[in-house]
Each structure stands twice: as structure tokens, then as C-alpha cells.
Design a protein around this motif. Structure first.
Motif, PDB file in Angstrom:
ATOM      1  N   ARG A  24      -2.026   5.111   8.892  1.00 21.59           N
ATOM      2  CA  ARG A  24      -1.518   5.727   7.679  1.00 21.59           C
ATOM      3  C   ARG A  24      -0.720   6.975   8.047  1.00 21.59           C
TER       4      ARG A  24
ATOM      5  N   ARG B  69       0.601  -3.392  11.938  1.00 19.10           N
ATOM      6  CA  ARG B  69       0.202  -2.480  10.868  1.00 19.10           C
ATOM      7  C   ARG B  69       0.071  -1.072  11.424  1.00 19.10           C
TER       8      ARG B  69
ATOM      9  N   ASP C 299       0.839  -1.200   0.000  1.00 15.93           N
ATOM     10  CA  ASP C 299       0.000   0.000   0.000  1.00 15.93           C
ATOM     11  C   ASP C 299       0.872   1.246   0.000  1.00 15.93           C
TER      12      ASP C 299
ATOM     13  N   ASP D  53       0.361   4.110   1.591  1.00 15.84           N
ATOM     14  CA  ASP D  53       0.160   5.081   2.670  1.00 15.84           C
ATOM     15  C   ASP D  53       1.054   4.797   3.867  1.00 15.84           C
TER      16      ASP D  53
ATOM     17  N   GLN E 239       1.196   2.266   5.661  1.00  9.22           N
ATOM     18  CA  GLN E 239       0.671   1.381   6.703  1.00  9.22           C
ATOM     19  C   GLN E 239       1.432   0.059   6.661  1.00  9.22           C
TER      20      GLN E 239
HETATM   21 MG    MG Z   1      -4.345   2.483   4.377  1.00  9.70          MG
END
Ligand code: MG
Ligand code: UDP
Length: 310
Positions: free
Chosen positions: A198, A195, A92, A94, A96
């Protein structure tokens, strides 16, 4: 090409600097023979300009600009289809998914024990509503999904070329990649991580989009909805057969009450159940319609992907 990394990006102008500053060194530490494919999923902010600036300094950054917003599963698909690496990763955009895990994933695959390594979230930071949502989805899916061991892994992953090719052979239009990736088999490994929230900006997957993604996962990888219809339908039929018998007996023996409430209730009950079932059937009809339309899952507006000197 040794390594490809695919990152979908949709209106992430606030993040791109930090994303590149953390991702490029992680890739460089693995090999200098890499490509970073950023798929711009129809961004309307300055994401593309920012990306092009980075590309000027580093020709290994390739950009696929889609013709509009197709959603991140389609964007990942576009990136994977254009990847040329022996090993391909999905991440991803962002932050994360921490890019610092890439070298470890690479070690696990080149070590020869695994063809696919997925990031498994042992914990999540960030918005509690979304964490709850993810937790509920995985709880539900664990019980009804026909693929096992997908739990708590998302898009973050690395695959061998053979595994990517297998993944891309599945041409279905409704795509839930973490499910497809588990479905293809191969030797699957997991790398635990926490995780992050963001890095900046609002989530680009709205709650509604997340709900639709979860529905895609459920309808693509389980028979539960249609079985559930059958189950409730059967129970309902049995109950109302019993009730019907009672009515006949009551009439014959003369103790039937002149009542409208029970009649009305059963009408409401049956009516609403039928609506639910029709909705579920509709999902299947809609999905087979989608597949038969056979439209491409994305269109590319422009490719910025020639390496200097070519
Ligand atoms: Mg995200
Ligand atoms: N994204 C995208 N298209 C979309 C929505 C999101 O390419 O229509 C990208 C987004 O820029 C990010 C990644 O997909 O890099 C994951 O999106 P987000 O963080 O919003 O989703 P979540 O973390 O909630 O799953």
C-alpha cells in the motif's frame, strides 16, 4: 456512461492525492465518458474533505458517503449499485492495485473475448505476515472451495454491465465479492500483475477483519466445514464402538483394568470435538439468521453525485 470505476475508501487521507493523480489519467486515457465513484466507508479523518476538493475540479468524481463503517465488501456493493457505466471496474483505494492496468482490462473486455477480467496477483509486495495469510487462504480455498479459478484474484476487476447486474442480483448479506464474481460464470479473463504494497498508511483491513472475510469465503462457497464435522463424527463413532466392544470383552474375560485415564481422555476428547462442531453449526445458524433479518448491507449518509448542469 461508458465506464464506471468504484473505489472504497476508509480513512485514507494520506493517499487520496496520489490516488487521484494516478487514477484520473488512467481513466482519461480510456474515455472521457467515465464516472469515478468513491465510496467513503464512514471515514473519520479528512478523506471526505479531500475528495470533495477533487470533485470541485472534476464533476466526474462522485462520492457516496456511507452512514458508518460497513466494511469494504459493503462499500463496493454500494458503489456497484450506483454505477451507471456499460463497463464497471472495482479497485482498492490504497494503490495496491495499480490504476495503470485499467486500460489493458478495458481492451480485454471491449476486444469481445471476455465479460469479466480480474487482476491475478502473480506476486505480492508488502508486509510478510499478510502475504503469508493470503497464501494460506488461497491454498486452503483451492482445495475446499466449490468455485474454481478464483485463485489469487481479489477485488481488482472490470466487468460488463450484464455481469455487474448478475452480480448484484445476488442479494446475500454475507458478501464475498471475488467469490460471487467467479460464481456467476460469464467469460472470465485474467490479467497478471504484481500487487504493490500500500502506498501509505496502515492497512484498514485488520488481521481480524481479514480472518472474518476468509471465513465468509469458506462458509459461503464450500460445504467443507459441515462435511468435516460429519467425517470426524463418523470416524469418532467407529473408533468408540470398537473401544466399547473391547471394554465388554475385557469385562467378560476378566482382564479389565481399573483405570480412570482412558475414561477421562475420552470424555475430554468427545467434549472438545462437540464444542468445535457446535461452533461450526453456530456459524450456519448465524448466517441464516443474518440472511433472514434481511437488513440492508449499507446506508448512505449523503450522495455527491449530480453532474454539473443537471
Ligand atoms: Mg490494501
Ligand atoms: N476499506 C474500506 N472499509 C473498511 C476497510 C477498508 O472501505 O472497513 C478500503 C480501504 O480504504 C482500501 C480497501 O478497502 O481502499 C482495501 O483495504 P486494505 O488495503 O486495508 O485491505 P487489504 O489490502 O489488506 O486487503
Amino acid at each position: 456512461m461508458e465506464l464506471s470505476l468504484v473505489i472504497p475508501v476508509y480513512n485514507e487521507e494520506k493517499i487520496i492525492d496520489e490516488l487521484m493523480q494516478r487514477t484520473i489519467p488512467a481513466l482519461e486515457s480510456i474515455t472521457s465518458d467515465y464516472e469515478l465513484i468513491v465510496v467513503d466507508d464512514g471515514s473519520t479523518d479528512s478523506s471526505i474533505e479531500k475528495l470533495l476538493l477533487f470533485r470541485e475540479g472534476n464533476g466526474k468524481i462522485k462520492i457516496l458517503s456511507l452512514s458508518k463503517n460497513f466494511g469494504h465488501q459493503a462499500a463496493y456493493t454500494a458503489g456497484l449499485e450506483h454505477s451507471t457505466g456499460n463497463i464497471v471496474a472495482m479497485m482498492d483505494g490504497d494503490l495496491q492495485d495499480p490504476p495503470e492496468l485499467l486500460p489493458e482490462m478495458y481492451r480485454m473486455i471491449t476486444g469481445g473475448d471476455y465479460d469479466i477480467v480480474s487482476g491475478r496477483k502473480t506476486a505480492r509486495k508488502g508486509r510478510s505476515g499478510r502475504i503469508m495469510y493470503a497464501w494460506l487462504f488461497h491454498l486452503f480455498f483451492r482445495h475446499i472451495g466449490e468455485i474454481k479459478n478464483m485463485e489469487n484474484s481479489g477485488n481488482y476487476s472490470m466487468m460488463s454491465r450484464e455481469a455487474v447486474d448478475a452480480l448484484l442480483m445476488m442479494k446475500e448479506k454475507v458478501r464475498y465479492l471475488p467469490g460471487l464474481r467467479t460464481f456467476i460464470g460469464f467469460r472470465q479473463g485474467y490479467l497478471d500483475f504484481v500487487r504493490d504494497d500500500r502506498f501509505r498508511g496502515k492497512p484498514k483491513m485488520s488481521m481480524a477483519k481479514l480472518y472474518l472475510l476468509a471465513a465468509d469465503a469458506v462458509f459461503s462457497f464450500s460445504r467443507f466445514p459441515i462435511r468435516f464435522c460429519m467425517f470426524l463424527g463418523t470416524i469418532g463413532t467407529l473408533v468408540f464402538m470398537g473401544a466399547g466392544l473391547y471394554v465388554v470383552v475385557a469385562k467378560v474375560c476378566g482382564f479389565a483394568v481399573l483405570g480412570w485415564s482412558s475414561t477421562l481422555l475420552s470424555i475430554y476428547f468427545l467434549g472438545s470435538i462437540q464444542l468445535v462442531f457446535m461452533g461450526m453449526l453456530g456459524e450456519y445458524v448465524y448466517r441464516s439468521y443474518k440472511e433472514s433479518q434481511n437488513r440492508p448491507v449499507y446506508f448512505i449518509r449523503k450522495r455527491y453525485d449530480t453532474t454539473p448542469g443537471e
